[in-house]
Design an enzyme around this catalytic site. Structure first.
Site, PDB file in Angstrom:
ATOM      1  CG  ASN A 208     -55.480  90.772 -15.420  1.00  0.00           C
ATOM      2  OD1 ASN A 208     -55.857  90.705 -14.570  1.00  0.00           O
ATOM      3  ND2 ASN A 208     -55.186  91.923 -15.929  1.00  0.00           N
ATOM      4  CG  ASP A 276     -49.252  95.406 -20.443  1.00  0.00           C
ATOM      5  OD1 ASP A 276     -49.009  96.367 -19.506  1.00  0.00           O
ATOM      6  OD2 ASP A 276     -48.691  94.271 -20.503  1.00  0.00           O
ATOM      7  CE  LYS A 286     -73.337  88.847 -28.754  1.00  0.00           C
ATOM      8  NZ  LYS A 286     -74.367  87.978 -29.039  1.00  0.00           N
ATOM      9  N   PRO A 303     -51.736 104.121 -20.823  1.00  0.00           N
ATOM     10  CG  PRO A 303     -52.926 105.360 -19.841  1.00  0.00           C
ATOM     11  CD  PRO A 303     -53.147 104.376 -20.849  1.00  0.00           C
ATOM     12  CG  ASP A 304     -46.230 102.079 -16.927  1.00  0.00           C
ATOM     13  OD1 ASP A 304     -46.700 102.087 -15.669  1.00  0.00           O
ATOM     14  OD2 ASP A 304     -45.513 101.262 -17.261  1.00  0.00           O
ATOM     15  CB  ILE A 305     -51.280 104.020 -14.053  1.00  0.00           C
ATOM     16  CG1 ILE A 305     -52.139 103.736 -14.738  1.00  0.00           C
ATOM     17  CG2 ILE A 305     -51.706 104.956 -12.664  1.00  0.00           C
ATOM     18  CD1 ILE A 305     -53.370 102.713 -14.599  1.00  0.00           C
ATOM     19  CG  PHE A 323     -47.269  94.453  -6.763  1.00  0.00           C
ATOM     20  CD1 PHE A 323     -47.394  95.518  -5.980  1.00  0.00           C
ATOM     21  CD2 PHE A 323     -47.587  93.259  -6.071  1.00  0.00           C
ATOM     22  CE1 PHE A 323     -47.509  95.616  -4.629  1.00  0.00           C
ATOM     23  CE2 PHE A 323     -47.909  93.325  -4.742  1.00  0.00           C
ATOM     24  CZ  PHE A 323     -47.830  94.208  -3.981  1.00  0.00           C
ATOM     25  CE  LYS A 337     -42.330  94.311 -15.428  1.00  0.00           C
ATOM     26  NZ  LYS A 337     -43.861  93.017 -15.299  1.00  0.00           N
ATOM     27  CE  LYS A 341     -43.616  98.994 -15.263  1.00  0.00           C
ATOM     28  NZ  LYS A 341     -45.132  98.929 -15.708  1.00  0.00           N
TER      29      LYS A 341
END
Ligand code: CTP
Length: 397
Positions: A208, A276, A286, A303-305, A323, A337, A341
């Site tokens: 990203n 994600d 390759k 995993p959502d840390i 964030f 959010k 979380k």
């Protein structure tokens, strides 16, 4: 300002060693006690007599000086100071430190110490730019060593570029800043930063646009308030700040491992833009174009840390800050959010391309907590970082 502080000053063998004489004088003027250690090579540039005369103290030179061992062992000598300063830090001393060598008094003290270490590099520009020195520098930074300089400029050898030792007053300023009793002294804070890269094959990955600039600025601001910062960063565009412990990762799974290893902490700031999804069928070769059609990628959710840390039953950091990078309904999405979380605060921002925030130098954030929603005016990422660090200091006080 430095009254009562004790500096162990290791003087390496470089032409810039003459600046260390002035450094001793400046430190002494400010009330610091300086215990000098002179390497063998250092003795070629400054004399033991002038060093000890300026410091007003005994100078240490040899690992096998039995008189000294009886008086003060090298282990003890490495630990009595508030800060160990290596100036000039030559390429050779940096290599020894990075490799963990202990074959003379200076390198043994540096390996045995549990005191923060600051190096002030000085060397020829080619030596500084050499891949080996840059590798050693990266290792030392990630070991938490503070680096001051070098400066750009003309050198004694006639070349021009980075490698000149910082001026004594610049070193004094760095030492004063480091030893200042900030409000976060004694606090250990984790900061995640940057993007993650999720491999598709050895040459391709999913990423990203995060530059890591905001997370880096936050880590720097926290360290400048005296916090011990563990900085877990994905492959960012900006260099990690000095004076923090740097852990470099590539993927979300590696970031999660590094975060787990950094715990326990007093606070966690999760500024990373974690991917994600990861590709489950990442190839170790390759991928090639084929007549049989397009490759298909399968994804698994990472995993959502942040969520995992927020929901820890035991040892949850006292303050967890997430964030939320959003493009639509910023406050609404970020508020949801935060609750989903379980973080204490969420720092929301609008990352629509028109704002220029992602990858830019400014940010306009909204801080959402139990106490409500607070919009901060658009300011530099450094200012956001300093304001947030001050808030964190207040919350942990
Ligand atoms: N985060 C995390 N681990 C993940 C995903 C996100 O720790 N796997 C953290 C980020 O560092 C950030 C916060 O969660 O502090 C929110 O990240 P964001 O990407 O905005 O949220 P997501 O949960 O991914 O939600 P969505 O992409 O659906 O908006």
């Amino acid at each position: 300002m430095l009254a009562g502080k004790h500096i162990l000053l290791i003087i390496g063998g470089g032409i810039a060693a003459f600046k260390s004489l002035d450094l001793i004088r400046r430190l002494a003027e400010r009330g610091a006690t300086v215990t000098p250690v002179l390497t063998r090579a250092g003795e070629e540039f400054v004399t033991p007599l002038s060093v000890s005369a300026l410091a007003g103290r005994k100078i240490y030179r040899d690992l096998f000086d039995l008189g000294d061992e009886a008086e003060m062992g090298h282990i003890q000598l490495s630990r009595v100071a508030d800060l160990v300063v290596v100036a000039p830090a030559t390429a050779d001393l940096m290599a020894k430190m990075a490799g963990g060598l202990a074959n003379d008094l200076a390198s043994t003290l540096l390996l045995a110490t549990d005191t923060p270490v600051m190096i002030v590099p000085a060397m020829n520009v080619r030596m500084w730019e050499h891949a080996a020195t840059q590798r050693n520098l990266a290792t030392l930074r990630s070991d938490g060593v503070h680096v001051v300089g070098p400066n750009d400029g003309g050198m004694a050898c006639g070349e021009f570029g980075p490698g000149r030792m910082s001026e004594p007053l610049e070193v004094v300023a760095a030492i004063e800043a480091h030893l200042a009793d900030g409000p976060l002294k004694g606090r250990r804070i984790l900061v995640t930063s940057g993007p993650t890269h999720e491999p598709i094959d050895p040459v391709r990955y999913i990423a990203n646009r995060s530059s890591g600039a905001q997370g880096t600025a936050i880590a720097h601001a926290l360290a400048s308030l005296g916090a011990e910062v563990v900085f877990v960063t994905g492959p960012a565009d900006v260099a990690p700040p000095d004076g923090v412990q740097v852990v470099k990762v590539q993927t979300a799974l590696q970031m999660q491992q590094a975060v787990n290893a950094a715990l326990p902490v007093d606070a966690g700031v999760f500024a990373a833009a974690v991917a994600d999804w990861r590709v489950t069928c990442a190839s170790d070769r390759k991928l090639k174009k084929s007549k049989d059609g397009l490759p298909s990628l399968e994804f698994a959710e990472n995993p959502d840390i942040l969520k995992t840390v927020c929901q820890m039953k035991e040892g949850r950091p006292k303050l967890v800050i997430g964030f939320a990078a959003e493009t639509d309904d910023v406050v609404e999405n970020a508020t949801a959010k935060r609750l989903r979380k379980g973080c204490d605060w969420i720092v929301a921002n609008d990352v629509s391309p028109a704002t220029g925030i992602m990858g830019g130098s400014e940010n306009a954030v909204i801080l959402i907590s139990d106490e409500g929603t607070e919009s901060w005016p658009r300011m530099s990422k450094d200012q956001v970082a300093h304001q947030l660090a001050a808030r964190i200091a207040k919350a942990l006080a």
